[in-house]
Design a protein around this motif. Structure first.
Motif, PDB file in Angstrom:
ATOM      1  N   SER A 106       8.217   6.406   6.410  1.00 43.76           N
ATOM      2  CA  SER A 106       7.664   5.253   7.083  1.00 43.76           C
ATOM      3  C   SER A 106       7.914   3.736   6.913  1.00 43.76           C
ATOM      4  O   SER A 106       7.909   2.833   7.559  1.00 43.76           O
ATOM      5  N   PHE A 107       7.888   3.591   5.463  1.00 40.87           N
ATOM      6  CA  PHE A 107       8.040   2.315   4.852  1.00 40.87           C
ATOM      7  C   PHE A 107       9.677   1.740   4.998  1.00 40.87           C
ATOM      8  O   PHE A 107       9.975   0.844   5.364  1.00 40.87           O
ATOM      9  N   LEU A 197      -3.637  12.001   7.214  1.00 38.45           N
ATOM     10  CA  LEU A 197      -2.510  11.422   6.922  1.00 38.45           C
ATOM     11  C   LEU A 197      -1.669  10.428   7.737  1.00 38.45           C
ATOM     12  O   LEU A 197      -1.391   9.684   7.276  1.00 38.45           O
ATOM     13  N   ILE A 198      -1.761  10.586   9.033  1.00 33.81           N
ATOM     14  CA  ILE A 198      -1.113   9.724   9.924  1.00 33.81           C
ATOM     15  C   ILE A 198      -2.097   8.316   9.941  1.00 33.81           C
ATOM     16  O   ILE A 198      -1.474   7.320   9.996  1.00 33.81           O
ATOM     17  N   GLY A 199      -3.376   8.267   9.964  1.00 29.05           N
ATOM     18  CA  GLY A 199      -4.176   7.306   9.860  1.00 29.05           C
ATOM     19  C   GLY A 199      -4.103   6.645   8.543  1.00 29.05           C
ATOM     20  O   GLY A 199      -4.111   5.193   8.527  1.00 29.05           O
ATOM     21  N   LEU A 200      -3.812   7.229   7.472  1.00 29.94           N
ATOM     22  CA  LEU A 200      -3.722   6.710   6.152  1.00 29.94           C
ATOM     23  C   LEU A 200      -2.458   5.690   6.312  1.00 29.94           C
ATOM     24  O   LEU A 200      -2.251   4.515   5.735  1.00 29.94           O
ATOM     25  N   LEU A 201      -1.155   6.390   6.679  1.00 33.07           N
ATOM     26  CA  LEU A 201       0.047   5.633   7.013  1.00 33.07           C
ATOM     27  C   LEU A 201       0.062   4.366   7.927  1.00 33.07           C
ATOM     28  O   LEU A 201       0.451   3.643   7.602  1.00 33.07           O
ATOM     29  N   VAL A 202      -0.951   4.440   9.009  1.00 32.46           N
ATOM     30  CA  VAL A 202      -1.047   3.282   9.813  1.00 32.46           C
ATOM     31  C   VAL A 202      -1.690   2.314   8.836  1.00 32.46           C
ATOM     32  O   VAL A 202      -1.338   1.107   8.925  1.00 32.46           O
ATOM     33  N   SER A 207      -0.422  -2.641   6.792  1.00 30.95           N
ATOM     34  CA  SER A 207      -0.944  -3.506   5.627  1.00 30.95           C
ATOM     35  C   SER A 207      -2.605  -3.808   5.844  1.00 30.95           C
ATOM     36  O   SER A 207      -3.124  -4.955   5.670  1.00 30.95           O
ATOM     37  N   ARG A 208      -3.396  -2.739   6.144  1.00 29.21           N
ATOM     38  CA  ARG A 208      -4.559  -2.613   6.033  1.00 29.21           C
ATOM     39  C   ARG A 208      -5.207  -2.420   4.801  1.00 29.21           C
ATOM     40  O   ARG A 208      -6.594  -2.734   4.999  1.00 29.21           O
ATOM     41  N   THR A 209      -4.543  -2.090   3.963  1.00 30.58           N
ATOM     42  CA  THR A 209      -5.217  -1.783   2.621  1.00 30.58           C
ATOM     43  C   THR A 209      -4.662  -2.795   1.635  1.00 30.58           C
ATOM     44  O   THR A 209      -5.265  -2.844   0.451  1.00 30.58           O
ATOM     45  N   HIS A 210      -3.842  -3.376   1.970  1.00 31.88           N
ATOM     46  CA  HIS A 210      -3.534  -4.158   0.774  1.00 31.88           C
ATOM     47  C   HIS A 210      -4.168  -5.225   0.192  1.00 31.88           C
ATOM     48  O   HIS A 210      -4.136  -5.804  -1.321  1.00 31.88           O
ATOM     49  N   ASP A 211      -5.115  -5.828   0.878  1.00 35.02           N
ATOM     50  CA  ASP A 211      -6.451  -6.661   0.380  1.00 35.02           C
ATOM     51  C   ASP A 211      -7.520  -5.975  -0.291  1.00 35.02           C
ATOM     52  O   ASP A 211      -8.432  -6.682  -0.528  1.00 35.02           O
ATOM     53  N   SER A 212      -7.571  -4.827  -0.187  1.00 37.89           N
ATOM     54  CA  SER A 212      -8.718  -3.970  -0.872  1.00 37.89           C
ATOM     55  C   SER A 212      -8.152  -2.887  -2.019  1.00 37.89           C
ATOM     56  O   SER A 212      -9.113  -2.509  -2.669  1.00 37.89           O
ATOM     57  N   VAL A 213      -7.060  -2.687  -1.836  1.00 45.24           N
ATOM     58  CA  VAL A 213      -6.568  -1.678  -2.780  1.00 45.24           C
ATOM     59  C   VAL A 213      -5.582  -2.209  -3.879  1.00 45.24           C
ATOM     60  O   VAL A 213      -4.850  -2.902  -3.654  1.00 45.24           O
ATOM     61  N   ARG A 214      -5.735  -1.904  -5.186  1.00 43.37           N
ATOM     62  CA  ARG A 214      -4.964  -2.480  -6.305  1.00 43.37           C
ATOM     63  C   ARG A 214      -3.410  -1.875  -6.309  1.00 43.37           C
ATOM     64  O   ARG A 214      -2.383  -2.411  -6.444  1.00 43.37           O
ATOM     65  N   ASP A 215      -3.245  -0.510  -5.946  1.00 49.32           N
ATOM     66  CA  ASP A 215      -2.060   0.171  -6.314  1.00 49.32           C
ATOM     67  C   ASP A 215      -2.019   1.292  -4.906  1.00 49.32           C
ATOM     68  O   ASP A 215      -2.814   2.175  -4.886  1.00 49.32           O
ATOM     69  N   GLU A 216      -1.440   0.793  -4.063  1.00 45.40           N
ATOM     70  CA  GLU A 216      -1.326   1.641  -2.500  1.00 45.40           C
ATOM     71  C   GLU A 216      -0.438   2.722  -2.889  1.00 45.40           C
ATOM     72  O   GLU A 216      -1.071   3.813  -2.167  1.00 45.40           O
TER      73      GLU A 216
END
Length: 240
Positions: A106-107, A197-202, A207-216
């Motif tokens: 996906s990335f 799984l698909i929701g997490l990948l979305v 980039s919906r988690t980059h500002d809340s998670v230290r290590d994606e």
């Protein structure tokens, strides 16, 4: 061109791949909604007639790209699972391996990921021929869950789905039948896992988690482990 016409034949064989490569480049910049035969011809250095000869309509080209995307992502998962099985991995390790493989794909292919898992393309309706490629992802997941069930690696759930089954016959057939209690709702739970799984990948690709998670990457593993708990499967912690 030689008298046998081989050069022309080779060009005709390669043309669909050339057209799709140009279309994928357009997906990156314009998205699927901006795709047109004229734009693909212009960016690919082709005549519109050449593009139309292999993909008469925009939707024909979109369908080919959708099928390629599903096949590419499905193949990545299948290869990861085959390697894990060959190494004697548990179902939990297999699940982590295939979901990581889908994440990497996906990335590596964000435009293709967006095409199959992002917002619907206005005016486009995927035909039936996209269903088998799209099924490769749930088939891999179902195979791991089925193996875990048969190997006794699943913990019985504390709560079963109430009432009648919530499934279409196709989902039951894909899994190979409805298991007996206490795992009679394992297919429903597997679909929840797939959805998670698909929701997490979305969230991660967009980039919906980059500002809340230290290590994606680590968070991805954690989220898969949490989601796997819903089917009674233990996923190992840590990143080998």
């Amino acid at each position: 061109m030689d008298v046998s016409g081989n050069s022309t034949a080779d060009e005709n064989t390669k043309l669909p791949a050339v057209v799709k490569a140009a279309a994928r480049q357009l997906l990156v910049g314009l998205g699927a909604a901006g795709l047109s035969l004229d734009a693909v011809a212009r960016d690919g250095g082709l005549a519109v007639a050449e593009v139309a000869a292999v993909f008469p309509q925009r939707d024909d080209l979109l369908t080919a790209l959708v099928i390629d995307a599903y096949n590419g992502s499905g193949a990545a998962m299948e290869q990861a699972d085959q390697a894990a099985v060959a190494a004697g991995a548990s179902a939990g390790v297999r699940l982590l391996a295939v979901t990581r493989a889908l994440r990497q794909w996906s990335f590596d292919n964000p435009a293709e990921f967006t095409l199959i898992y992002g917002s619907p393309v206005p005016g486009y309706h995927a035909p039936q021929e996209t269903v088998p490629p799209a099924s490769r992802t749930p088939v891999v997941l179902a195979g791991i869950v089925r193996s875990a069930l048969e190997a006794g690696e699943l913990t019985p759930p504390r709560r079963a789905v109430p009432g009648p089954p919530l499934l279409l016959p196709e989902a039951v057939q894909l899994f190979g039948g409805v298991p007996e209690a206490p795992f009679s709702d394992i297919i429903e739970r597997g679909i929840v896992l797939w959805s998670n799984l698909i929701g997490l990948l979305v969230f991660q690709v967009f980039s919906r988690t980059h500002d809340s998670v230290r290590d994606e990457s680590a968070f991805f593993d954690y989220a898969i482990a949490v989601a796997a708990e819903s089917i009674g499967l233990e996923v190992p912690s840590g990143r080998p």
